[in-house]
Write a protein that holds these residues in place. Structure first.
Motif, mmCIF file in Angstrom:
data_model
loop_
_atom_site.group_PDB
_atom_site.id
_atom_site.type_symbol
_atom_site.label_atom_id
_atom_site.label_comp_id
_atom_site.label_asym_id
_atom_site.label_seq_id
_atom_site.Cartn_x
_atom_site.Cartn_y
_atom_site.Cartn_z
ATOM 1 N N GLU A 294 0.842 -1.196 0.000
ATOM 2 C CA GLU A 294 0.000 0.000 0.000
ATOM 3 C C GLU A 294 0.876 1.245 0.000
ATOM 4 N N SER A 295 1.889 1.235 0.863
ATOM 5 C CA SER A 295 2.756 2.408 0.978
ATOM 6 C C SER A 295 3.555 2.623 -0.299
ATOM 7 N N LYS A 297 2.778 1.737 -3.311
ATOM 8 C CA LYS A 297 1.878 2.235 -4.360
ATOM 9 C C LYS A 297 1.672 3.751 -4.204
ATOM 10 N N LEU A 298 1.457 4.184 -2.964
ATOM 11 C CA LEU A 298 1.206 5.613 -2.729
ATOM 12 C C LEU A 298 2.450 6.452 -3.016
ATOM 13 N N ILE A 299 3.622 5.926 -2.645
ATOM 14 C CA ILE A 299 4.869 6.647 -2.929
ATOM 15 C C ILE A 299 5.024 6.832 -4.441
ATOM 16 N N TRP A 301 2.658 6.654 -6.777
ATOM 17 C CA TRP A 301 1.607 7.526 -7.305
ATOM 18 C C TRP A 301 1.953 8.989 -7.056
#
Lengths: 392, 364
Positions: A294-295, A297-299, A301
């Motif tokens: 999750e982390s 992916k957010l980084i 994005w």
């Protein structure tokens, strides 16, 4: 704030997933499971790449006037994610790093011949940067290009020139001026691998990935093979590094394996009859991997969002590189713990997930030092993100 | 995709920063080292419209409240509005009961009026499963059990409690002055109280469930608590990292700033990365929550990350400061204590991870 893919991006994702799934024919899958060809270069790979070019899926970031799609960084990220999920060794460095720079800075000859060849899926590049004595300190490189007969004569040695064993050209960084600061006297050339002065010797690695030492002995290239201005190659090198770092840590492949793992542990029973998904520490590992994914992916994005808004932060790029590469190692470890010793079986009847996990684990450590070692990335964060003094 | 902050949220952040500047100097904080309850700050936050906005259709705006909480964490402020606003007032605003409406009216109209909540129980990591028992006797409930970490219970006129009875989970408003309330001394010196119930009698009209299921109400309180804790955590870790960066850039050893040693720079860089990860997850979950998207797993993940991050950055900051990191003449120690409190409050990283892992492996 809007932290999700929009409808257009979701539908692109779906389209790409369907397209690349259909591309993975049984003959291509068979070829890619061969140690000799899993990084590409085989006949099925070449055939597929041509087809991808024909279908217009090469040149994502290129300007439309050169036949590209002018994809946004988010769309490019989605593309990389979907290709990597399939395991197809798409030559991103050629298509998304070298190609756009040739279109922008190359000679007319390079634009007409090389760029078109890349778009058609006919031409693949290897990157010739590192040398035996110039790794992290890349600007100290010593491979030389000397002007001669309206062209350049190149001599020197490179190392870790991946894909040079089947590439058509090397994107070669050379020293062209000793009189200026080391970053200033570097130039980039397009060097054909069929030149008689070009040689390579393969270097086998832990992950069965083959890389190469490449040798350049009186390789002559005409002036049209120079990219950009003489002595101004350093900018061409650094401008593609942030993109490369992002592509290296795309969350797609690990997410793909994680989804496969979830299905597997639900269907797998231990010898005492307990379902693997009911074991406490297995569940903990699963949640840990989810959390990291999750982390990551957010980084990623956020990084593409920054690129899209011309606000690319060097700190964000370094952070993505560190977080992703170190997370991969931990994620593979925790997945392998769940599967136990069978996780190290290579292409055996008992092996699971088509041995992908053991192979990914063996190649993962490359990323912590490749593409700019993580120590240097941390130096960048300390300096540019925390405003601490330069490390010495 | 858009990671940017709205102009409105930037204005709120700037304004609250300015306000808290008056309440967070070292001299000011010193006054509250023994008992950290600053009702003046509470009033100022209330009057300044930072806790609710009566001119707006919905007086409570969680997105802005999270910014306020982040800045409260950053400034080490001497008042924590979480229980009053998020646990109680926001919950009451969703209730259609008379008692909820009347309590809210008082909060809006009386400067000193404050709510407290009593949802936490000893050795119960999950506020969604209260063990305080309510025995039904006709139209009334008779409560027996214990709640802890009730904030400013000695000042509150109204307290929200949760309990379990044969009809499921109930939430009720009580007058804490009628309960057995005991101050519990703690590391951050916040005004936390233990509330003991022994055959404590409440009536049906004190129940605020209305037509809602008690578990759903608690789930929503719990979700908001995680977002608020993460916002506080973000403020705390931002400040700890800032202090560390300043200190290691200025402090010299062996003739150069200690921040120029890679060993120091890299440890600080790791803290920076963890902090960014917390920030990104907080933004993502906030976005999902505010847009009514399913985000139970993302919330649990955020809870897991916030605990780990607070622990990591707190110890990194202390270590890189050397002796100054623990000296009370320097501000870091207060943040470290706050960090530990937020790490452990309302369940910890491991309990969140266990719940997350259960969800992931059973949702197949």
């Amino acid at each position: 704030m809007k932290i999700e893919l929009n409808k257009k991006q979701e539908s692109l994702k779906q389209e790409l997933r369907e397209y690349f799934t259909s591309m993975m024919t049984s003959s291509l899958t068979k070829e890619l499971s061969d140690d000799k060809y899993f990084e590409g270069g085989g006949p099925e790979f070449r055939k597929t790449l041509k087809q991808i070019g024909k279908d217009g899926w090469i040149g994502l970031s290129w300007p439309k006037e050169f036949g590209g799609k002018e994809f946004t960084p988010t769309e490019q990220y989605i593309f990389v994610e979907e290709v990597m999920r399939t395991g197809f060794p798409f030559p991103f460095l050629t298509t998304e790093s070298v190609g756009p720079m040739i279109v922008k800075f190359g000679s007319e000859w390079a634009k007409e011949n090389i760029a078109t060849g890349i778009l058609n899926g006919d031409i693949i590049f290897a990157i010739g940067y590192s040398e035996p004595n110039s790794g992290t300190d890349l600007a100290s490189l010593q491979t030389r290009a000397i002007e001669k007969n309206n062209g350049y004569l190149i001599n020197g040695q490179k190392i870790w020139t991946s894909l040079a064993n089947y590439a058509d050209y090397v994107w070669l960084a050379t020293r062209t001026n000793d009189e200026v600061k080391k970053h200033k006297g570097i130039s980039i050339f397009i060097v054909p691998t069929d030149d008689k002065g070009f040689k390579y010797t393969p270097i086998k690695t832990l992950g069965d990935v083959t890389t190469n030492s490449t040798f350049y002995e009186d390789v002559y290239v005409p002036k049209q093979n120079l990219v950009g201005n003489i002595d101004e190659g350093w900018n061409l090198i650094t401008s593609q590094l942030n993109l490369e770092r992002l592509a290296l840590v795309n969350h797609g492949p690990v997410d793909q394996m994680f989804q496969e793992l979830l299905l597997l542990i639900n269907d797998t029973k231990l010898s005492d009859g307990t379902n693997l998904s009911e074991v406490d520490w297995v569940k903990r590992n699963v949640a840990n991997i989810y959390s990291g994914l999750e982390s990551l992916k957010l980084i990623c994005w956020k990084l593409v969002w920054g690129m899209e808004n011309e606000n690319l932060s060097m700190t964000d790029a370094s952070m993505a590189k560190i977080y992703g590469s170190e997370f991969f190692i931990e994620a593979y470890r925790q997945m392998m713990e769940i599967l136990g010793e069978i996780a190290i079986l290579k292409k055996d009847d008992l092996s699971i997930m088509n041995s992908k996990l053991e192979r990914m684990y063996r190649t993962a450590s490359i990323l912590t030092f490749g593409g700019g070692t993580n120590e240097v990335q941390r130096d960048i964060i300390a300096m540019a993100g925390l405003f601490m003094p330069r490390s010495r | 995709m858009d990671f940017s902050n709205s102009e409105e949220s930037t204005i709120i952040r700037d304004n609250i920063k300015k306000l808290l500047g008056n309440y967070s100097s070292n001299d000011y904080l010193l006054k509250y080292d023994e008992y950290k309850l600053d009702l003046e700050l509470f009033k100022e936050l209330k009057q300044g419209g930072y806790l609710f906005d009566l001119e707006s259709k919905n007086p409570f705006n969680l997105e802005f409240f999270l910014i306020v909480c982040e800045e409260l964490g950053y400034s080490n402020a001497t008042f924590d509005p979480t229980q009053c606003i998020s646990d109680v007032a926001m919950t009451l605003s969703e209730s259609n009961t008379e008692i909820a409406k009347s309590a809210l009216k008082k909060l809006f109209s009386e400067d000193d009026y404050i709510f407290s909540s009593a949802l936490v129980e000893p050795l119960n990591y999950d506020i969604e499963s209260p063990s305080l028992i309510g025995k039904i006797t006709g139209e009334r409930y008779c409560l027996t059990g214990k709640k802890i970490f009730s904030y400013a219970a000695d000042q509150a006129s109204c307290m929200l409690i949760s309990f379990i009875c044969d009809d499921g989970i109930k939430l009720a408003l009580i007058d804490p002055r009628l309960c057995n309330v005991r101050h519990t001394s703690n590391t951050t010196s916040k005004p936390y109280f233990e509330i003991s119930f022994s055959n404590f009698d409440i009536s049906q009209d004190q129940i605020i469930n209305g037509d809602k299921n008690g578990l759903d109400i608690l789930k929503d309180i719990s979700a908001k608590k995680i977002l608020i804790q993460a916002s506080y955590a973000k403020g705390i870790t931002n400040r700890m990292i800032e202090l560390t960066s300043e200190y290691t850039s200025a402090r010299e050893q062996f003739g150069r700033p200690i921040g120029s040693f890679q060993a120091v720079a890299h440890r600080a860089a790791n803290a920076f990365i963890s902090n960014q990860v917390l920030d990104l997850n907080l933004k993502h979950v906030t976005y999902k929550y505010l847009n009514n998207n399913e985000c139970e797993n993302e919330l649990l993940n955020l809870k897991y990350i916030l605990g780990n991050t607070l622990h990591e950055i707190s110890y990194t900051a202390q270590h890189l400061h050397g002796g100054m990191g623990v000296a009370k003449e320097y501000p870091l120690w207060r943040y470290c204590l706050e960090a530990k409190e937020f790490e452990l409050m309302n369940g910890n990283s491991k309990s969140a991870l266990a719940k997350l892992s259960q969800n992931l492996t059973s949702n197949q």
